[in-house]
Design an enzyme around this catalytic site. Structure first.
Site, PDB file in Angstrom:
ATOM      1  N   GLY A 319       0.711  -1.240   0.104  1.00 31.06           N
ATOM      2  CA  GLY A 319      -0.032  -0.026   0.010  1.00 31.06           C
ATOM      3  C   GLY A 319       0.967   1.274  -0.016  1.00 31.06           C
ATOM      4  O   GLY A 319       0.696   2.217  -0.751  1.00 31.06           O
ATOM      5  N   TRP A 322       2.329   1.764  -3.465  1.00 32.84           N
ATOM      6  CA  TRP A 322       1.241   2.110  -4.219  1.00 32.84           C
ATOM      7  C   TRP A 322       1.469   3.727  -4.406  1.00 32.84           C
ATOM      8  O   TRP A 322       1.165   4.303  -5.484  1.00 32.84           O
ATOM      9  CB  TRP A 322       0.071   1.581  -3.727  1.00 32.84           C
ATOM     10  CG  TRP A 322      -1.153   2.147  -4.806  1.00 32.84           C
ATOM     11  CD1 TRP A 322      -1.644   1.501  -5.775  1.00 32.84           C
ATOM     12  CD2 TRP A 322      -1.927   3.361  -4.498  1.00 32.84           C
ATOM     13  NE1 TRP A 322      -2.734   2.498  -6.364  1.00 32.84           N
ATOM     14  CE2 TRP A 322      -2.733   3.703  -5.568  1.00 32.84           C
ATOM     15  CE3 TRP A 322      -1.909   4.570  -3.645  1.00 32.84           C
ATOM     16  CZ2 TRP A 322      -3.528   4.388  -5.758  1.00 32.84           C
ATOM     17  CZ3 TRP A 322      -2.629   5.603  -3.673  1.00 32.84           C
ATOM     18  CH2 TRP A 322      -3.658   5.537  -4.800  1.00 32.84           C
ATOM     19  N   HIS A 323       1.645   4.376  -3.383  1.00 30.13           N
ATOM     20  CA  HIS A 323       1.571   5.928  -3.165  1.00 30.13           C
ATOM     21  C   HIS A 323       2.820   6.282  -4.206  1.00 30.13           C
ATOM     22  O   HIS A 323       2.464   7.645  -4.412  1.00 30.13           O
ATOM     23  CB  HIS A 323       1.801   6.420  -1.825  1.00 30.13           C
ATOM     24  CG  HIS A 323       0.269   6.171  -1.168  1.00 30.13           C
ATOM     25  ND1 HIS A 323      -0.234   4.878  -0.634  1.00 30.13           N
ATOM     26  CD2 HIS A 323      -0.771   7.037  -0.845  1.00 30.13           C
ATOM     27  CE1 HIS A 323      -1.285   5.050  -0.136  1.00 30.13           C
ATOM     28  NE2 HIS A 323      -1.523   6.348  -0.339  1.00 30.13           N
ATOM     29  N   GLY A 324       3.785   5.625  -4.273  1.00 30.72           N
ATOM     30  CA  GLY A 324       4.874   6.293  -4.954  1.00 30.72           C
ATOM     31  C   GLY A 324       5.948   5.466  -5.174  1.00 30.72           C
ATOM     32  O   GLY A 324       6.382   4.657  -4.277  1.00 30.72           O
ATOM     33  N   PHE A 475       0.634  10.281  -7.643  1.00 26.88           N
ATOM     34  CA  PHE A 475       0.395   8.580  -7.200  1.00 26.88           C
ATOM     35  C   PHE A 475      -0.341   7.862  -8.607  1.00 26.88           C
ATOM     36  O   PHE A 475      -0.672   6.865  -8.419  1.00 26.88           O
ATOM     37  CB  PHE A 475      -0.107   8.394  -5.939  1.00 26.88           C
ATOM     38  CG  PHE A 475       0.401   9.276  -4.776  1.00 26.88           C
ATOM     39  CD1 PHE A 475       1.802   9.435  -4.896  1.00 26.88           C
ATOM     40  CD2 PHE A 475      -0.450   9.913  -4.113  1.00 26.88           C
ATOM     41  CE1 PHE A 475       2.375  10.165  -4.087  1.00 26.88           C
ATOM     42  CE2 PHE A 475       0.144  10.597  -2.997  1.00 26.88           C
ATOM     43  CZ  PHE A 475       1.560  10.926  -2.868  1.00 26.88           C
TER      44      PHE A 475
END
Lengths: 475, 344
Positions: A319, A322-324, A475
């Site tokens: 997770g 996923w953001h960056g 993102f």
């Protein structure tokens, strides 16, 4: 085309008026065309990616029910997975992994020149690939009938209000709304307008006005300023909430005005007493996606405590990623994974039984936990916002050197934070007190009018109209 | 049925309440003369900016009854102010209408305020400094309410080829027509900031970042680079529009060829200045009631007359204005607009 741009201010009324005048079939065709225009406004070349992803998942979706269980069926699923994750891998993570591998090899004595490609990150790719992936997985699991109409399916993938920054919708929720005639009732109009107003308030009043305080706090140039850094972290906590919850609210509002009901994406993330509740209030569409397509397939909470902790850890790590494509996001994910595990452990072992039944004491304890959880969330934002590990080290060093009383300059910054975030906090409190209701229905019309007027005039007078991009676009 | 009626009543209460708040806010924050006296007294240019400060004072003055007639009114930027203010302070035959960074676009948007001051003759002090630079957006958005004139302004902007560069200014102006709270938001921001600072200063002095002053060479280079031919058509279009409006309103206009400190001049700026001067001469020939006075026919400032690169010292300004007004009184060569025998 940002929601807070002049071009969008011209785009949306034109789209809405035409949309209202069309029959259902043409409404969907028109919305799809408008969505592609919206997406192409960033870079028309990105359209090829979304078209490719749409085509593959549409075809896989149609083929899956006709294919008996077995390797062929699995291969179809793998085709979809590899297409979507492959797009993400190439466009979002290739540079990151190539650089990291190069750094690792250099560290162990093999000096290599990492392969770097100049790849522009297509806006919203993380959102729509997850959305379309969930469709294929649901069809594969036989929980969803495939969509035979290519226009309906393409609209599900590209619906412009939530295309570039969510909420990440599920096919089971969106496709029936796309297929059926949409009735736009008066309450849809009022709710839609409220969400749009609240969204713009959060973005242009809260987030964009707090950005300078946050930027100053996270700046690594100039002399160390512990108080400034601390205030910067608190400012960022409300900036990112205003920015992301604001975007979601505008998306939900615009969709509602068109007769669509999107998933609630934010509730009251800063009025929660533990990390589990935080993730039930923050970016809900992502956390439920991760729960359904990663955490549960990994085994969820079945199979013993160790497995549960491992699954929580892995889910949050991915997770975070996923953001960056940066190690700071990975560490942020690990931090939240650790918080979730610690919470599970404390829940199991450290029951504070003496507080049970004592109403006042239990409320006070709950209040302490909310404050503590907010502080922990801010520690997470510190990791999240830091541009690199080196910068993070310096920022933490600045914080550690916080001595003496704050100066008048710090007090001004603190007053700015209070001024720009007080209503954002009250809105969360309102949602909390109303058990997660985010609309205004049931509230006295007097309070509604005051709330709407305060927000409207705050945007008008104090709004920052610099067309600053939304944080989650990266993102 | 009852539920439906309740809902309608709630909706009606909501709308009435919202309208009530809107009217109260408008009256309280922007719609009465006392609040503008308060803003003008409390805010300083350092709080909100020079041009914004001018806008507050002009708004305050707009509540006053129009003054009686006067022979001359100097209109323009702070450069005009520096030249004519020392004279206007001592003599009643000259009034001022100046604002920081005032450009021909502002002349048009402020035309009604200018004509309301009852002057027979308008004095414009213009050079390539005003006509060959891109107008400042932050200044343009401070125009007073235009009413339906906003439509004509949109049309003029399109004709001047400024839709690409200045459409955001026009959007702000248009929104400001409906919500003057939006137009004057810098006032509320200024008041709030002052309150924050006052509150914080009780705890200790503010640590202001030391102001960085650029060198004279840097400022000359910056000023030179801001003067370019590209800005001329836009500014000339709006100058022409203003002159037409002035003539239609029965005003005479004297356009004085302006200048800035000679040390800024370069071969390129001199060429641009000649171009601008030629255009102003052509324009004045075309419009009855408008006279262009080149520097060569009147007087120029020397380097020592300037206290910075663009503004003259009060003594030099007073001498210039005195000489000009004497000349105008002794040679009333400027025909009033609409007279049939107007010639140089």
């Amino acid at each position: 085309m940002l929601f807070n741009s002049l071009s969008f201010a011209a785009f949306i009324p034109v789209v809405y008026v035409i949309y209202l005048r069309l029959p259902l079939r043409w409404q969907n065709v028109f919305l799809l065309a408008a969505s592609y225009v919206f997406y192409a406004s960033w870079d028309w070349r990105f359209l090829s990616l979304i078209l490719f992803s749409t085509a593959v998942d549409y075809w896989v979706g149609l083929r899956l029910p006709q294919t008996a269980d077995g390797p062929r069926r699995t291969r179809l699923l793998l085709l979809s997975l590899s297409t979507n994750l492959g797009l993400l891998g190439v466009f979002k993570y290739f540079g990151f992994f190539a650089q990291s591998l190069g750094d690792l090899l250099t560290a162990i004595g093999f000096a290599v020149e990492p392969v770097t490609l100049r790849i522009v990150l297509p806006v919203g790719i993380s959102f729509y690939t997850f959305q379309t992936l969930s469709y294929t997985v649901d069809v594969y699991r036989r929980r969803l009938e495939p969509e035979p109409d290519p226009v309906n399916f393409a609209l599900f993938v590209a619906f412009f209000p939530q295309l570039v920054a969510g909420p990440i919708e599920r096919a089971a929720r969106m496709l029936p709304q796309i297929r059926a005639p949409r009735l736009i009732m008066r309450r849809d109009i009022t709710a839609g307008l409220w969400y749009v107003l609240a969204g713009y308030y959060l973005k242009v009043f809260v987030a964009d006005n707090l950005a300078p305080v946050a930027d100053a706090g996270f700046s690594t140039s100039g002399p160390a300023d512990g108080w400034g850094t601390l205030l910067g972290v608190y400012a960022f906590a409300f900036q990112i909430f205003g920015d992301f919850a604001g975007y979601s609210s505008i998306a939900i509002g615009i969709a509602r005005l068109m007769g669509f009901h999107l998933t609630t994406n934010f509730l009251h993330p800063y009025i929660v007493s533990n990390p589990r509740d935080f993730w039930r209030s923050w970016h809900i569409s992502l956390s439920t996606w991760l729960r359904d397509y990663l955490y549960i397939p990994l085994g969820g909470n079945s199979g013993g405590r160790r497995r549960l902790y491992r699954n929580l850890f892995l889910t949050m790590l991915l997770g975070g990623l996923w953001h960056g494509a940066a190690w700071t996001f990975v560490v942020w994910g690990v931090f939240h994974g650790s918080l979730l595990i610690a919470h599970r452990v404390s829940e199991a072992r450290l029951r504070v039984s003496w507080l049970q039944g004592a109403d006042l004491a239990s409320k006070a304890w709950w209040g302490v936990k909310v404050v503590l959880m907010f502080q922990l969330t801010c520690v997470g934002w510190l990791i999240f916002r830091a541009p690199s590990f080196t910068a993070l080290e310096q920022i933490v060093g600045n914080l550690a050197r916080t001595t003496g009383l704050p100066t008048a300059t710090h007090i001004v910054s603190a007053l700015h934070i209070l001024f720009y975030s007080w209503l954002a906090f009250l809105l969360q409190l309102m949602v909390f007190r109303r058990n997660g209701r985010t609309d205004l229905e049931g509230i006295s019309p007097w309070i509604q009018a005051v709330l709407v007027a305060v927000m409207f005039y705050s945007i008008l007078v104090w709004g920052s109209f610099g067309e600053s991009p939304f944080i989650y676009f990266q993102f | 049925m009852t539920k439906h009626r309740d809902r309608r009543r709630s909706a009606l209460t909501f709308i009435l309440m919202l309208a009530g708040i809107g009217i109260a806010v408008r009256l309280l924050l922007v719609g009465n003369p006392w609040i503008w006296r308060f803003y003008a007294a409390k805010l300083r240019p350092a709080d909100i900016g020079w041009r914004q400060y001018s806008a507050v004072r002009k708004k305050r003055d707009s509540f006053l009854p129009p003054p009686g007639k006067t022979p001359y009114l100097a209109v323009g930027s702070s450069q005009t102010g520096a030249i004519f203010l020392p004279y206007a302070d001592r003599h009643p035959d000259l009034r001022m209408f100046t604002a920081a960074a005032m450009s021909p676009f502002d002349f048009v948007t402020h035309a009604q305020q200018i004509f309301r001051l009852g002057a027979d003759t308008l004095l414009l002090y213009l050079s390539d400094f005003d006509l060959a630079r891109q107008p400042e957006r932050a200044a343009l958005v401070l125009a007073p309410a235009q009413g339906l004139g906003i439509i004509a302004l949109w049309r003029d902007l399109a004709r001047a080829g400024g839709l690409g560069d200045y459409s955001s200014v026009m959007v702000e102006l248009t929104v400001g027509e409906l919500f003057s709270e939006f137009k004057y938001r810098f006032v509320f921001r200024g008041i709030a900031e002052k309150a924050f600072i006052r509150l914080a200063e009780r705890l200790g002095p503010l640590h202001e970042a030391p102001a960085t002053r650029s060198s004279i060479e840097e400022r000359i280079a910056l000023l030179r680079s801001s003067i370019s031919r590209e800005g001329i058509p836009f500014n000339m279009y709006f100058l022409e529009r203003f002159l037409e409006q002035a003539v239609a309103a029965g005003r005479s206009v004297i356009v004085l060829e302006g200048q800035y400190s000679p040390i800024v001049s370069s071969p390129e700026t001199r060429r641009i200045a000649e171009d601008v001067s030629g255009r102003m001469a052509t324009l004045s020939h075309r419009l009855e009631g408008v006279r262009f006075v080149p520097r060569s026919e009147f007087r120029s400032f020397s380097e020592s007359d300037y206290y910075d690169l663009t503004h003259v010292v009060p003594e030099a300004g007073y001498a210039y204005a005195t000489a000009l007004l004497e000349l105008l009184r002794s040679h009333p060569a400027i025909p009033s607009a609409g007279s049939s025998d107007g010639s140089d």
